[in-house]
Design a protein around this motif. Structure first.
Motif, PDB file in Angstrom:
ATOM      1  N   VAL A   1     -87.250-120.211 -89.655  1.00 40.31           N
ATOM      2  CA  VAL A   1     -88.226-120.549 -88.624  1.00 40.31           C
ATOM      3  C   VAL A   1     -88.481-119.306 -87.781  1.00 40.31           C
ATOM      4  O   VAL A   1     -87.548-118.610 -87.378  1.00 40.31           O
ATOM      5  CB  VAL A   1     -87.709-121.709 -87.735  1.00 40.31           C
ATOM      6  N   PHE A   2     -89.763-119.053 -87.519  1.00 37.44           N
ATOM      7  CA  PHE A   2     -90.188-117.899 -86.737  1.00 37.44           C
ATOM      8  C   PHE A   2     -91.075-118.337 -85.588  1.00 37.44           C
ATOM      9  O   PHE A   2     -91.666-119.414 -85.623  1.00 37.44           O
ATOM     10  CB  PHE A   2     -90.998-116.922 -87.614  1.00 37.44           C
ATOM     11  N   VAL A   3     -91.197-117.450 -84.587  1.00 36.82           N
ATOM     12  CA  VAL A   3     -92.078-117.689 -83.449  1.00 36.82           C
ATOM     13  C   VAL A   3     -92.804-116.385 -83.127  1.00 36.82           C
ATOM     14  O   VAL A   3     -92.230-115.301 -83.243  1.00 36.82           O
ATOM     15  CB  VAL A   3     -91.282-118.135 -82.196  1.00 36.82           C
ATOM     16  N   ILE A   4     -94.071-116.503 -82.697  1.00 38.63           N
ATOM     17  CA  ILE A   4     -94.882-115.329 -82.331  1.00 38.63           C
ATOM     18  C   ILE A   4     -96.053-115.818 -81.484  1.00 38.63           C
ATOM     19  O   ILE A   4     -96.388-117.000 -81.528  1.00 38.63           O
ATOM     20  CB  ILE A   4     -95.371-114.558 -83.594  1.00 38.63           C
TER      21      ILE A   4
ATOM     22  N   VAL B   1     -92.148-112.956 -93.055  1.00 36.93           N
ATOM     23  CA  VAL B   1     -92.282-114.391 -93.304  1.00 36.93           C
ATOM     24  C   VAL B   1     -92.534-114.634 -94.790  1.00 36.93           C
ATOM     25  O   VAL B   1     -93.439-114.040 -95.377  1.00 36.93           O
ATOM     26  CB  VAL B   1     -93.456-114.992 -92.472  1.00 36.93           C
ATOM     27  N   ALA B   2     -91.728-115.515 -95.388  1.00 36.18           N
ATOM     28  CA  ALA B   2     -91.909-115.908 -96.786  1.00 36.18           C
ATOM     29  C   ALA B   2     -92.779-117.170 -96.848  1.00 36.18           C
ATOM     30  O   ALA B   2     -92.988-117.851 -95.841  1.00 36.18           O
ATOM     31  CB  ALA B   2     -90.549-116.170 -97.435  1.00 36.18           C
ATOM     32  N   LYS B   3     -93.263-117.471 -98.037  1.00 35.23           N
ATOM     33  CA  LYS B   3     -94.152-118.631 -98.221  1.00 35.23           C
ATOM     34  C   LYS B   3     -93.520-119.931 -97.729  1.00 35.23           C
ATOM     35  O   LYS B   3     -94.199-120.787 -97.183  1.00 35.23           O
ATOM     36  CB  LYS B   3     -94.528-118.786 -99.696  1.00 35.23           C
ATOM     37  N   GLU B   4     -92.204-120.085 -97.925  1.00 37.78           N
ATOM     38  CA  GLU B   4     -91.543-121.359 -97.577  1.00 37.78           C
ATOM     39  C   GLU B   4     -91.105-121.438 -96.114  1.00 37.78           C
ATOM     40  O   GLU B   4     -90.591-122.458 -95.668  1.00 37.78           O
ATOM     41  CB  GLU B   4     -90.335-121.603 -98.495  1.00 37.78           C
ATOM     42  N   ASP B   5     -91.288-120.382 -95.345  1.00 39.91           N
ATOM     43  CA  ASP B   5     -90.871-120.357 -93.938  1.00 39.91           C
ATOM     44  C   ASP B   5     -91.854-121.121 -93.048  1.00 39.91           C
ATOM     45  O   ASP B   5     -92.980-121.408 -93.437  1.00 39.91           O
ATOM     46  CB  ASP B   5     -90.763-118.913 -93.437  1.00 39.91           C
TER      47      ASP B   5
ATOM     48  N   LEU C   1    -101.796-115.433 -94.367  1.00 36.50           N
ATOM     49  CA  LEU C   1    -100.485-115.364 -93.720  1.00 36.50           C
ATOM     50  C   LEU C   1     -99.488-116.295 -94.398  1.00 36.50           C
ATOM     51  O   LEU C   1     -99.779-117.472 -94.619  1.00 36.50           O
ATOM     52  CB  LEU C   1    -100.609-115.739 -92.241  1.00 36.50           C
ATOM     53  N   ASN C   2     -98.301-115.771 -94.694  1.00 34.11           N
ATOM     54  CA  ASN C   2     -97.249-116.578 -95.310  1.00 34.11           C
ATOM     55  C   ASN C   2     -96.749-117.649 -94.357  1.00 34.11           C
ATOM     56  O   ASN C   2     -96.833-117.509 -93.135  1.00 34.11           O
ATOM     57  CB  ASN C   2     -96.064-115.688 -95.711  1.00 34.11           C
ATOM     58  N   GLY C   3     -96.198-118.707 -94.938  1.00 34.23           N
ATOM     59  CA  GLY C   3     -95.527-119.734 -94.172  1.00 34.23           C
ATOM     60  C   GLY C   3     -96.404-120.924 -93.815  1.00 34.23           C
ATOM     61  O   GLY C   3     -97.623-120.898 -93.969  1.00 34.23           O
TER      62      GLY C   3
ATOM     63  N   LYS D   1     -94.592-108.522 -85.475  1.00 37.19           N
ATOM     64  CA  LYS D   1     -93.913-109.363 -86.473  1.00 37.19           C
ATOM     65  C   LYS D   1     -93.393-110.636 -85.817  1.00 37.19           C
ATOM     66  O   LYS D   1     -92.832-110.585 -84.719  1.00 37.19           O
ATOM     67  CB  LYS D   1     -92.699-108.628 -87.052  1.00 37.19           C
ATOM     68  N   PRO D   2     -93.520-111.776 -86.481  1.00 40.77           N
ATOM     69  CA  PRO D   2     -92.879-112.982 -85.967  1.00 40.77           C
ATOM     70  C   PRO D   2     -91.367-112.772 -85.825  1.00 40.77           C
ATOM     71  O   PRO D   2     -90.755-112.047 -86.605  1.00 40.77           O
ATOM     72  CB  PRO D   2     -93.197-114.033 -87.036  1.00 40.77           C
ATOM     73  N   VAL D   3     -90.780-113.417 -84.823  1.00 36.56           N
ATOM     74  CA  VAL D   3     -89.353-113.284 -84.518  1.00 36.56           C
ATOM     75  C   VAL D   3     -88.638-114.513 -85.052  1.00 36.56           C
ATOM     76  O   VAL D   3     -89.070-115.648 -84.796  1.00 36.56           O
ATOM     77  CB  VAL D   3     -89.129-113.206 -82.989  1.00 36.56           C
ATOM     78  N   SER D   4     -87.536-114.312 -85.756  1.00 33.12           N
ATOM     79  CA  SER D   4     -86.803-115.457 -86.305  1.00 33.12           C
ATOM     80  C   SER D   4     -85.985-116.142 -85.207  1.00 33.12           C
ATOM     81  O   SER D   4     -85.553-115.506 -84.238  1.00 33.12           O
ATOM     82  CB  SER D   4     -85.869-115.016 -87.433  1.00 33.12           C
ATOM     83  N   TYR D   5     -85.772-117.448 -85.384  1.00 33.99           N
ATOM     84  CA  TYR D   5     -84.921-118.168 -84.444  1.00 33.99           C
ATOM     85  C   TYR D   5     -83.516-117.588 -84.419  1.00 33.99           C
ATOM     86  O   TYR D   5     -82.871-117.549 -83.378  1.00 33.99           O
ATOM     87  CB  TYR D   5     -84.866-119.663 -84.777  1.00 33.99           C
ATOM     88  N   GLU D   6     -83.044-117.136 -85.559  1.00 34.07           N
ATOM     89  CA  GLU D   6     -81.704-116.531 -85.599  1.00 34.07           C
ATOM     90  C   GLU D   6     -81.651-115.318 -84.684  1.00 34.07           C
ATOM     91  O   GLU D   6     -80.679-115.132 -83.950  1.00 34.07           O
ATOM     92  CB  GLU D   6     -81.329-116.156 -87.039  1.00 34.07           C
ATOM     93  N   GLU D   7     -82.687-114.493 -84.712  1.00 34.42           N
ATOM     94  CA  GLU D   7     -82.724-113.313 -83.852  1.00 34.42           C
ATOM     95  C   GLU D   7     -82.798-113.717 -82.374  1.00 34.42           C
ATOM     96  O   GLU D   7     -82.140-113.116 -81.525  1.00 34.42           O
ATOM     97  CB  GLU D   7     -83.922-112.434 -84.229  1.00 34.42           C
ATOM     98  N   ILE D   8     -83.580-114.730 -82.073  1.00 33.80           N
ATOM     99  CA  ILE D   8     -83.688-115.205 -80.688  1.00 33.80           C
ATOM    100  C   ILE D   8     -82.333-115.722 -80.208  1.00 33.80           C
ATOM    101  O   ILE D   8     -81.855-115.349 -79.134  1.00 33.80           O
ATOM    102  CB  ILE D   8     -84.779-116.295 -80.568  1.00 33.80           C
TER     103      ILE D   8
END
Length: 169
Positions: free
Chosen positions: A4-7, A43-47, A70-72, A152-159
Protein backbone atom coordinates in the motif's frame (compact mmCIF):
# COMPACT_ATOMS: atom_id res chain seq x y z
CA UNK A 1 1.86 -9.80 -1.84
CA UNK A 2 0.47 -6.37 -2.58
CA UNK A 3 1.75 -3.26 -0.86
CA UNK A 4 0.00 0.00 0.00
CA UNK A 5 1.28 3.43 -1.00
CA UNK A 6 0.23 7.04 -0.43
CA UNK A 7 1.00 10.21 -2.45
CA UNK A 8 -0.57 13.57 -3.20
CA UNK A 9 -0.47 16.74 -5.25
CA UNK A 10 0.83 15.61 -8.63
CA UNK A 11 -0.98 18.46 -10.39
CA UNK A 12 -0.66 16.68 -13.76
CA UNK A 13 -1.06 19.24 -16.55
CA UNK A 14 -0.58 22.27 -14.27
CA UNK A 15 2.09 24.48 -15.84
CA UNK A 16 2.12 27.06 -13.03
CA UNK A 17 2.92 24.51 -10.29
CA UNK A 18 6.43 24.24 -11.79
CA UNK A 19 7.09 27.86 -10.72
CA UNK A 20 4.92 27.83 -7.57
CA UNK A 21 6.87 24.91 -6.09
CA UNK A 22 10.19 25.33 -7.94
CA UNK A 23 9.77 21.94 -9.57
CA UNK A 24 12.85 21.06 -11.66
CA UNK A 25 11.11 20.74 -15.04
CA UNK A 26 11.27 22.76 -18.25
CA UNK A 27 7.73 21.93 -19.31
CA UNK A 28 4.52 20.36 -18.08
CA UNK A 29 5.06 17.43 -20.48
CA UNK A 30 8.49 16.73 -18.97
CA UNK A 31 7.01 16.95 -15.46
CA UNK A 32 4.13 14.59 -16.29
CA UNK A 33 6.40 11.96 -17.86
CA UNK A 34 8.85 12.09 -14.96
CA UNK A 35 6.07 11.69 -12.39
CA UNK A 36 4.60 8.69 -14.26
CA UNK A 37 8.06 7.05 -14.42
CA UNK A 38 8.68 7.71 -10.71
CA UNK A 39 5.29 6.24 -9.74
CA UNK A 40 5.85 3.09 -11.79
CA UNK A 41 9.40 2.69 -10.46
CA UNK A 42 8.01 1.80 -7.00
CA UNK A 43 4.38 0.68 -7.52
CA UNK A 44 3.64 -2.77 -8.99
CA UNK A 45 0.43 -3.71 -10.82
CA UNK A 46 -0.97 -5.54 -7.76
CA UNK A 47 -0.27 -2.69 -5.29
CA UNK A 48 -2.79 -0.18 -3.92
CA UNK A 49 -2.24 3.57 -3.99
CA UNK A 50 -4.17 6.19 -2.05
CA UNK A 51 -3.87 9.51 -3.85
CA UNK A 52 -4.66 12.30 -1.42
CA UNK A 53 -5.84 14.85 -3.92
CA UNK A 54 -4.96 17.40 -6.59
CA UNK A 55 -4.27 14.75 -9.17
CA UNK A 56 -4.85 16.36 -12.59
CA UNK A 57 -5.73 19.63 -14.27
CA UNK A 58 -6.41 17.89 -17.61
CA UNK A 59 -9.75 17.00 -19.17
CA UNK A 60 -11.18 13.52 -18.57
CA UNK A 61 -9.64 11.96 -21.67
CA UNK A 62 -6.08 13.08 -20.83
CA UNK A 63 -6.54 12.32 -17.12
CA UNK A 64 -7.77 8.81 -17.93
CA UNK A 65 -4.77 8.24 -20.22
CA UNK A 66 -2.45 9.07 -17.30
CA UNK A 67 -4.37 6.95 -14.77
CA UNK A 68 -4.21 3.98 -17.17
CA UNK A 69 -0.40 4.31 -17.38
CA UNK A 70 0.05 4.24 -13.61
CA UNK A 71 0.56 0.89 -11.86
CA UNK A 72 -1.67 -0.25 -9.05
CA UNK A 73 -5.28 0.03 -7.95
CA UNK A 74 -5.89 3.72 -7.35
CA UNK A 75 -8.05 5.35 -4.67
CA UNK A 76 -8.62 9.11 -4.72
CA UNK A 77 -9.47 11.39 -1.82
CA UNK A 78 -10.58 14.61 -3.46
CA UNK A 79 -8.36 17.66 -3.05
CA UNK A 80 -9.32 21.30 -3.39
CA UNK A 81 -8.46 21.29 -7.12
CA UNK A 82 -10.39 18.02 -7.74
CA UNK A 83 -13.70 19.12 -6.23
CA UNK A 84 -14.91 20.94 -9.32
CA UNK A 85 -15.49 17.52 -10.85
CA UNK A 86 -17.97 14.92 -9.67
CA UNK A 87 -17.12 11.65 -8.01
CA UNK A 88 -18.38 9.84 -11.13
CA UNK A 89 -16.04 11.96 -13.31
CA UNK A 90 -13.05 10.62 -11.35
CA UNK A 91 -14.38 7.05 -11.41
CA UNK A 92 -14.79 7.36 -15.20
CA UNK A 93 -11.21 8.65 -15.36
CA UNK A 94 -10.04 5.34 -13.91
CA UNK A 95 -9.93 5.56 -10.13
CA UNK A 96 -11.17 2.43 -8.37
CA UNK A 97 -12.75 4.39 -5.52
CA UNK A 98 -13.24 8.10 -4.80
CA UNK A 99 -13.93 9.75 -1.45
CA UNK A 100 -15.06 13.32 -0.91
CA UNK A 101 -13.97 13.13 2.73
CA UNK A 102 -10.96 12.01 4.78
CA UNK A 103 -10.88 8.32 5.65
CA UNK A 104 -9.59 6.41 8.65
CA UNK A 105 -7.17 3.68 7.57
CA UNK A 106 -6.10 0.81 9.83
CA UNK A 107 -7.86 2.54 12.77
CA UNK A 108 -4.87 4.86 13.20
CA UNK A 109 -4.10 6.86 10.05
CA UNK A 110 -6.37 9.69 8.93
CA UNK A 111 -5.91 10.09 5.17
CA UNK A 112 -6.89 13.58 4.01
CA UNK A 113 -5.98 16.17 1.43
CA UNK A 114 -5.55 19.12 3.80
CA UNK A 115 -3.91 18.65 7.18
CA UNK A 116 -6.53 18.18 9.89
CA UNK A 117 -6.28 19.88 13.26
CA UNK A 118 -5.02 17.40 15.84
CA UNK A 119 -4.31 18.14 19.48
CA UNK A 120 -1.40 16.45 21.24
CA UNK A 121 -3.73 13.99 22.99
CA UNK A 122 -5.09 12.46 19.79
CA UNK A 123 -3.67 9.00 19.06
CA UNK A 124 -3.92 9.32 15.27
CA UNK A 125 -1.46 10.24 12.56
CA UNK A 126 -2.74 12.48 9.78
CA UNK A 127 -1.25 11.53 6.41
CA UNK A 128 -1.96 14.47 4.13
CA UNK A 129 -0.85 16.61 1.22
CA UNK A 130 -1.97 20.07 0.14
CA UNK A 131 0.88 22.08 1.66
CA UNK A 132 3.41 20.86 -0.93
CA UNK A 133 6.99 21.61 0.16
CA UNK A 134 6.00 22.90 3.61
CA UNK A 135 5.97 20.60 6.64
CA UNK A 136 3.97 20.56 9.86
CA UNK A 137 5.95 19.92 12.99
CA UNK A 138 5.09 17.04 15.26
CA UNK A 139 4.48 13.32 15.15
CA UNK A 140 0.80 13.69 14.28
CA UNK A 141 1.42 14.79 10.68
CA UNK A 142 2.99 13.09 7.69
CA UNK A 143 3.13 15.10 4.43
CA UNK A 144 3.08 12.94 1.29
CA UNK A 145 3.10 15.79 -1.26
CA UNK A 146 5.23 14.75 -4.25
CA UNK A 147 7.86 17.42 -3.54
CA UNK A 148 9.00 15.57 -0.38
CA UNK A 149 9.28 12.12 -1.97
CA UNK A 150 11.04 12.59 -5.31
CA UNK A 151 7.61 12.29 -7.01
CA UNK A 152 7.29 8.64 -5.86
CA UNK A 153 4.43 7.19 -3.82
CA UNK A 154 5.48 6.39 -0.23
CA UNK A 155 4.86 2.90 1.13
CA UNK A 156 3.00 2.40 4.39
CA UNK A 157 5.99 0.43 5.64
CA UNK A 158 8.20 3.48 5.10
CA UNK A 159 5.68 5.75 6.84
CA UNK A 160 5.37 3.40 9.83
CA UNK A 161 9.18 3.03 10.10
CA UNK A 162 9.59 6.79 9.94
CA UNK A 163 7.04 7.32 12.71
CA UNK A 164 8.71 4.73 14.94
CA UNK A 165 12.12 6.32 14.33
CA UNK A 166 10.83 9.80 15.22
CA UNK A 167 9.25 8.48 18.45
CA UNK A 168 12.59 6.98 19.50
CA UNK A 169 14.43 10.32 19.15
Amino acid sequence: MSRVFVISDHHFGHQKIIDFESRPFGSVEEMDEHMIEQWNSVVAKEDKVFHLGDFSFYNKEKTKAIVERLNGTKFLILGNHDRGRSKSWWLDAGFHEVSEYPILYQSFFILSHEPIYMNKHMPYVNIHGHIHSQKYEGQHYFNVSVEHWDYKPVSYEEIKSSLVASEEQ
